[in-house]
Motif scaffolding. Sequence first.
Motif: not given
Length: 622
Positions: A208-223, A225-231, A275-278
């Motif tokens: 949950a806490m790691h899965l959803y940020p990865v999937l959310w960042a790739r949703m069409q309606g997501a905005s 911030e690059p810093d957040r995604q990198a974090r 998906i996130a290419e860690v």
Amino acid sequence: MTAAREIRTREQWAALADEMLLAVRPYASPHHALITLPGAPGGYGTAVDGLEGFARTFLLAGFRLAGERGADPLNLAELYAAGLAAGTDPSSPERWVRPEEHGQAKVEAASLALILDLTRPWLWDGLDAGVQERVVDYLSSVVGDRGYPRNNWLWFRIVVETFLRSVGGPWSAEDLEEDLALHESFARADGWFSDGDQRSYDHYVGWAMHLYPVLWARMQGASVEPDRQARDVARLDRYLQDAIRLVGADGSPLIQGRSLTYRFAAAAPYWAGAIAEVPSTSPGQLRRAASSIVTHFVQHGAPDEDGLLTLGWHGPWRPLAQSYSGTGSPYWAVKGMLGLALPADHPVWTAAEEPLPLEVADDLVAVAAPGWIVSGTHDDGIVRVVNHGTDHALEGSLGGDSPLYARLGYSTATAPLLDDEAWAEPFDQAVVLVDADGRSTHRSGMTLLGCAVVDGIGVASSRSVAHRVEVDPSVQTHGSGLVGASVVVGTLTVVSVVRGAWELRAVRVDDADPGLTLRTAGWPVSGEPAFLAHGVRSDGLTSLLVAEGLDTEVRLDKDASPLGTWTATPWVSTPVVAGSWWVTAVCLAQHPNDPPTAAVTEQLTVTWPDGLVTTTHLPHQQ
């Protein structure tokens, strides 16, 4: 499903997914909006069970559609589109419970939104305008809703509103900002999260806490911030360096924490990493972890011979489920099949599998956030966790111990005792004070004193206010221990020194009431027990507890574990000697070596079976 079946290649994963999707079809309503699987209704009733059956299998159908770029030999898009139309139709006998009517619908709404976004060209775009409007109406009641629990549920609102935003529906920037801030408040050391304000470290961290940020960042309606995604990616990368060590060589995930009936959902964070290419864990090792987990369950009867997932671990075992779990609930397991959303030419599928750490050598690490020493042994493939910081509670609280969180040890080969008595009276992997009536103390609210690995030795310690709990039977919990009036009877300090399969456990009692006994118990092993001088052997596993000058006893419990009818746990007890250290040696292994020996002054000096001598300083009285 056969005991020898392997789920390793993408073709094998796809075949399993298709079998599971076909197996649920006989239980679908006429227009496919409700999938009500066999079994007693869950705690929330049949209507919620049917919605869960649809939404959770919809996840798997969506992964298949996305990974095949719309190719659809099972006619999934048409079936689930019909279900969407009927489920959102207020006049349909198959209409769904709505999010404003029942909290569980908020969870399922997120699965609907996630897959509608993921499969947009092949499903959403093909729905007629009226159905699209009804779907938007169904989902939009979550906007501004303040009734979400303060834990992983925050992501359900984020996902739904992000999808709504992408299709011109209502959404709230304030909601997203609030939920993302809440997510940040749960961040802990080394990429870990707690699932809420309490010290709730379990599989929800990954699925949950790691899965959803990865999937959310790739949703069409997501905005995003690059810093957040990198974090987010950096945290996931660091978390996976620990999580990859929590899978046994036989593929079993750690048997700890709530919602274990979701089984191979434990594989989800490894696919998120792909998906996130860690950068720190290779695609081949990520797939190895995920494939090993799913193979483990397939080879142990989940799905069952009818291709269905039941409430249980391997086979059905209803006590493992939460009070709210229903027949469709186990299908959250399909989150662990997220890799099928990736095409066949993705590096996670084309790379060769690489072994897990304990498949190469013994592995020993400290995990700071949950206060765990993690010890994996190469010869038997078992991962053990010695726990001094996780209890699904707040430090200083005086509630009951949850067997799923507050025990001193968890592993990939054993399950904690989980019958009613285990919740009221801690026994296995517990150090307790016992009164003349046989009542045991609890340790939840413990204070973590330290957790580290130095020179190949793991040391963790904690202090707890030992208290009895007069349980209030009317209060239900969702993972936490039972609650009730508490009576403090002393203070316990416990130090664990870990190397390989052995733990040296040093215990001191302070400020104790008179007439108490100090008891410590070891690993619970399930199967047919054979009693040994210092423990028990059961189905190839040996559980030992050695205390100088004392005879080890073994308790048998029936129907207290999902791993077998009988579970045997070694234990010893001694009269309380306040201010003195008492040391026992605890082991779980297939082929244990000789026990280490210890001498105590102001420090603990251990002589290990191979002759190594180590010294650990012991904490002073508070």
